[in-house]
Design a protein around this motif. Structure first.
Motif, PDB file in Angstrom:
ATOM      1  N   MET A 108     140.877  37.099 -15.039  1.00 10.67           N
ATOM      2  CA  MET A 108     140.794  37.809 -16.316  1.00 10.67           C
ATOM      3  C   MET A 108     142.126  37.630 -17.018  1.00 10.67           C
ATOM      4  N   ASP A 109     142.093  37.052 -18.198  1.00 15.62           N
ATOM      5  CA  ASP A 109     143.312  36.779 -18.965  1.00 15.62           C
ATOM      6  C   ASP A 109     144.346  36.043 -18.118  1.00 15.62           C
ATOM      7  N   GLU A 123     132.581  48.567 -19.965  1.00 14.95           N
ATOM      8  CA  GLU A 123     133.938  48.867 -20.447  1.00 14.95           C
ATOM      9  C   GLU A 123     134.980  47.840 -19.983  1.00 14.95           C
ATOM     10  N   TRP A 124     134.574  46.865 -19.182  1.00 14.54           N
ATOM     11  CA  TRP A 124     135.503  45.828 -18.719  1.00 14.54           C
ATOM     12  C   TRP A 124     135.369  44.592 -19.593  1.00 14.54           C
ATOM     13  N   ARG A 125     136.497  43.913 -19.790  1.00 16.60           N
ATOM     14  CA  ARG A 125     136.426  42.640 -20.509  1.00 16.60           C
ATOM     15  C   ARG A 125     135.736  41.602 -19.624  1.00 16.60           C
ATOM     16  N   LYS A 126     135.157  40.617 -20.240  1.00 13.75           N
ATOM     17  CA  LYS A 126     134.457  39.577 -19.493  1.00 13.75           C
ATOM     18  C   LYS A 126     135.476  38.692 -18.789  1.00 13.75           C
TER      19      LYS A 126
END
Length: 163
Positions: free
Chosen positions: A40-41, A15-18
């Motif tokens: 992240m981002d 459920e986490w973005r890479k």
């Protein structure tokens, strides 16, 4: 996405973005988790991965991980309610490996600032009269951190034996 360790390959939380990048931190001691700085981002965050094969804590039951998370959340809340800043939690995730163990991922805003334990390890305790001076010297950076406005922030060491 998967993470490869010395002993296994584990899944990245579904459920986490890479992450944009992962910088695994290393040390000379055998710790209870793998730790990394992740981006992240464009935002730097701190990741701890608990329950890996070959590390101090291995979770064979989801209930054990769930109880640990409940204890951690209660501890974090108690510190915050007491006015003690703690790293902002960005997320918890529990993933099951192919061999049936459970891996706990903890993502936080920062890793904590100063380790009192590591400071104590570097003190010569042979002169008992100097102990008070050593303790004061160690506390000064904790209490007067630049940019902290006099506030002390507490990093959380979430290993099960601490709970």
């Amino acid at each position: 996405m998967t993470i490869t360790t010395n002993t296994s390959t584990i899944p990245w939380p579904s459920e986490w973005r890479k992450p944009d990048s992962i910088e695994w931190l290393s040390c000379t001691e055998n710790f209870h988790s793998m730790v990394a700085r992740v981006v992240m981002d464009g935002e730097l965050q701190f990741l701890k991965v608990y329950g890996l094969p070959g590390y101090e804590d291995v979770f064979s039951s989801y209930d054990v991980v769930d109880q640990l998370l409940n204890n951690v959340i209660a501890y974090r809340t108690a510190l915050q309610n007491s006015g003690i800043p703690v790293p902002h939690n960005k997320g918890y995730s529990v993933e099951q490996t192919e061999t049936g163990e459970y891996i706990l991922f903890v993502l936080e805003s920062h890793e904590g600032d100063v380790s009192l334990s590591s400071m104590l390890d570097n003190v010569d305790w042979s002169n008992a009269e100097a102990w008070a001076g050593y303790i004061v010297e160690m506390l000064i950076p904790l209490l007067h951190k630049e940019g902290s406005n006099g506030h002390l922030g507490v990093g959380l060491d979430l290993k099960p034996s601490n709970f």
